[in-house]
Scaffold this active site. Structure first.
Site, PDB file in Angstrom:
ATOM      1  N   HIS A   1      15.019  31.911  10.111  1.00 48.72           N
ATOM      2  CA  HIS A   1      16.182  32.273   9.300  1.00 48.72           C
ATOM      3  C   HIS A   1      16.842  33.468   9.991  1.00 48.72           C
ATOM      4  CE1 HIS A   1      18.280  34.097   5.837  1.00 48.72           C
ATOM      5  NE2 HIS A   1      18.199  32.918   5.246  1.00 48.72           N
TER       6      HIS A   1
ATOM      7  N   ASP B   1       6.941  35.455   8.008  1.00 49.99           N
ATOM      8  CA  ASP B   1       7.968  35.340   6.981  1.00 49.99           C
ATOM      9  C   ASP B   1       7.536  34.220   6.040  1.00 49.99           C
ATOM     10  OD1 ASP B   1      10.126  34.789   5.412  1.00 49.99           O
ATOM     11  OD2 ASP B   1      11.574  34.572   7.049  1.00 49.99           O
TER      12      ASP B   1
ATOM     13  N   GLN C   1       9.367  30.834   2.329  1.00 52.96           N
ATOM     14  CA  GLN C   1       9.353  29.435   1.871  1.00 52.96           C
ATOM     15  C   GLN C   1       7.943  28.888   1.698  1.00 52.96           C
ATOM     16  OE1 GLN C   1      11.971  28.004   0.828  1.00 52.96           O
ATOM     17  NE2 GLN C   1      13.620  29.183   1.765  1.00 52.96           N
TER      18      GLN C   1
ATOM     19  N   LYS D   1      12.433  33.491  -4.974  1.00 52.32           N
ATOM     20  CA  LYS D   1      12.029  32.136  -4.590  1.00 52.32           C
ATOM     21  C   LYS D   1      10.670  31.791  -5.211  1.00 52.32           C
ATOM     22  CE  LYS D   1      14.289  32.573  -0.074  1.00 52.32           C
ATOM     23  NZ  LYS D   1      15.597  31.917  -0.088  1.00 52.32           N
TER      24      LYS D   1
ATOM     25  N   CYS E   1      21.622  29.393   7.105  1.00 55.40           N
ATOM     26  CA  CYS E   1      21.288  30.648   7.813  1.00 55.40           C
ATOM     27  C   CYS E   1      20.301  30.404   8.948  1.00 55.40           C
ATOM     28  CB  CYS E   1      20.750  31.720   6.864  1.00 55.40           C
ATOM     29  SG  CYS E   1      21.919  32.188   5.611  1.00 55.40           S
TER      30      CYS E   1
HETATM   31  N1  7TS Z   1      13.416  33.877   5.434  1.00 54.58           N
HETATM   32  C1  7TS Z   1      13.466  32.582   5.072  1.00 54.58           C
HETATM   33  C2  7TS Z   1      12.534  31.596   5.712  1.00 54.58           C
HETATM   34  C3  7TS Z   1      14.379  32.161   4.104  1.00 54.58           C
HETATM   35  O1  7TS Z   1      14.410  30.873   3.743  1.00 54.58           O
HETATM   36  C4  7TS Z   1      15.244  33.114   3.510  1.00 54.58           C
HETATM   37  C5  7TS Z   1      16.294  32.706   2.518  1.00 54.58           C
HETATM   38  C6  7TS Z   1      15.129  34.455   3.902  1.00 54.58           C
HETATM   39  C7  7TS Z   1      14.207  34.798   4.876  1.00 54.58           C
HETATM   40  C8  7TS Z   1      15.962  35.534   3.290  1.00 54.58           C
HETATM   41  O2  7TS Z   1      15.646  35.694   1.954  1.00 54.58           O
HETATM   42  P1  7TS Z   1      16.463  36.739   1.031  1.00 54.58           P
HETATM   43  O3  7TS Z   1      15.940  36.498  -0.342  1.00 54.58           O
HETATM   44  O4  7TS Z   1      16.164  38.091   1.545  1.00 54.58           O
HETATM   45  O5  7TS Z   1      17.907  36.367   1.187  1.00 54.58           O
HETATM   46  N2  7TS Z   1      16.648  31.347   2.556  1.00 54.58           N
HETATM   47  C9  7TS Z   1      17.709  30.784   1.962  1.00 54.58           C
HETATM   48  C10 7TS Z   1      17.984  29.423   2.027  1.00 54.58           C
HETATM   49  O6  7TS Z   1      17.316  28.592   2.636  1.00 54.58           O
HETATM   50  N3  7TS Z   1      19.103  29.152   1.332  1.00 54.58           N
HETATM   51  O7  7TS Z   1      19.557  30.323   0.810  1.00 54.58           O
HETATM   52  C11 7TS Z   1      18.691  31.330   1.189  1.00 54.58           C
END
Ligand code: 7TS
Length: 423
Positions: free
Chosen positions: A140, A217, A220, A243, A381
């Site tokens: 990401h 990370d 997910q 999430k 992203c």
């Molecule tokens: N890393 C991964 C693997 C992610 O899927 C996401 C967000 C982030 C980091 C960042 O997370 P945040 O909560 O700090 O924004 N992924 C997604 C997505 O797949 N669609 O919208 C956000």
């Protein structure tokens, strides 16, 4: 007066019988009863953010109704109570990911802030000119740009583990990449755009042979599988609370004590200090050293409630259910001739990205939305992933434990409608 402390039970004392039933679980999530454009909502955008059970929604309100106060600073009753529930949430997270100690759990605003914290604090102290940092081809943007900025600043080099056409990392290439200049590895556990589950334990073992620290990370992976940071042996693990069925604006940085102790603060201000004079400041111990200013007290409290909620569910049954959803969706989508799956790794989480011949993913998303079906379209992203597959975007259905096979049927019917209208 009702007190918020009456609601949570410390995770250590909870011994509920664990169970999982998808239809019972759906009842806990009020938004799933919503009608969207006159259709019952089918929510398949869980990788972007998961929905919240009523207990989590209620808990934030309860906090503001009965316990609201600032933490770590008042001798008065409410401040003591707020501090207790805030620190209790940290303990629940510590147990949920099996950290060695609660001081290894730092509250952040999300995964993005947690990665930036490590790149800024650990990175600026330890990365020097000519050093190399390794990420993977399926990161990401949040796990690319902080390292890119650091490399630019330090004249260091960002190297990328490549992937094959199924969306699996090529570990032989990774092994060849590791050398005396490698000073950090940062990899995603589960890809948000491909669904690939990466062999992080193997990646960590190879790095540790050379004493290279590894950040995972887990944004997910955490909603879909049991995480044990000690067993994984990662040095850092990050995820976003939203999430994991918790509120937005919450997130966690786990770091081994020896690393966090030796890292300078990321932000400075109130609460992260022990003693301040105009000449010098003595910083607080971890984790407070990394939590400058008033934190998201209500949000972190509610994240603890999300963990309580998850703790009474059977995670193995959830994983089995989500795997069945993935298999069923994959087989139904494979029946559609003009559809191509992007990301066909052997080891996958329930995330399904696809493209349709001559139809833009945004149009797929728009027509599905008219049927009440929420998916995400775009690059998710992960623009380098799109470049790797030579496409501008995908349509992505990402599942959570409350999704059902009937919803997969609605998705497939919706895709047939898209093809009929635009194909
Ligand atoms: N890393 C991964 C693997 C992610 O899927 C996401 C967000 C982030 C980091 C960042 O997370 P945040 O909560 O700090 O924004 N992924 C997604 C997505 O797949 N669609 O919208 C956000």
């Amino acid at each position: 007066m009702k007190n918020v402390l009456d609601i949570p039970v410390p995770a250590t004392k909870q011994k509920p019988a664990k169970s999982f039933d998808v239809y019972r679980t759906r009842n806990d999530f009020p938004i799933l009863k919503t009608l969207v454009r006159n259709h019952p909502l089918v929510y398949l955008d869980n990788a972007a953010t998961a929905q919240k059970p009523l207990v989590v929604i209620d808990s934030e309100r309860d906090f503001y109704m009965y316990t609201n106060s600032n933490v770590h600073r008042g001798v008065h009753y409410l401040s003591e109570q707020a501090t207790l529930v805030y620190e209790n949430a940290r303990l629940k997270i510590k147990e949920f990911i099996n950290a060695l100690s609660a001081c290894e759990v730092v509250f952040t605003r999300g995964a993005t802030e947690a990665i930036n914290l490590v790149a800024y604090s650990y990175g600026r102290k330890n990365i020097k000119e000519g050093d190399e940092i390794i990420v993977s081809a399926m990161e990401h943007h949040a796990n690319i740009i902080p390292w890119q900025v650091l490399c630019d600043e330090k004249n260091a080099k960002l190297r990328v583990i490549p992937m094959n056409d199924s969306g699996e990392l090529i570990l032989e290439e990774y092994e060849k990449m590791l050398n005396d200049k490698t000073k950090f590895v940062s990899v995603v556990h589960v890809s948000n755009s491909l669904g690939t589950i990466n062999p992080v334990e193997e990646i960590i073992k190879l790095a540790h042979k050379r004493n290279i620290p590894v950040l995972v990370d887990g944004s997910q992976s955490i909603p879909h599988m049991k995480i044990d940071v000690q067993k994984m042996d990662c040095d850092f693990f990050v995820f976003s609370g939203h999430k994991l069925f918790g509120p937005t604006g919450t997130g966690i940085l786990y770091g081994k004590t020896e690393f966090l102790n030796n890292m300078p603060p990321y932000q400075t201000g109130g609460d992260m200090i022990r003693y301040v004079t105009f000449e010098k400041t003595i910083y607080n111990d971890i984790p407070n050293k990394f939590e400058a200013g008033t934190p998201n007290i209500a949000g972190n409290y509610a994240l603890g409630i999300a963990i309580d909620y998850l703790n009474q569910l059977d995670f193995e049954k959830i994983a089995e259910h989500e795997h069945q959803l993935l298999e069923y969706t994959t087989s139904r989508l494979n029946e559609i001739k003009s559809l191509k799956l992007i990301g066909t790794a052997t080891n996958k989480a329930a995330v399904v990205s696809f493209v349709l011949d001559n139809i833009h993913p945004h149009d797929i998303g728009t027509i599905l939305d008219s049927e009440g079906i929420a998916i995400r379209t775009g690059h998710h992203c992960t623009q380098p992933v799109m470049d790797r597959f030579g496409i501008p975007a995908t349509a992505r259905a990402s599942f959570a434990m409350y999704n059902s096979s009937e919803e997969v049927d609605r998705l497939v019917d919706g895709i047939h409608k898209v093809i009929k209208v635009l194909g």
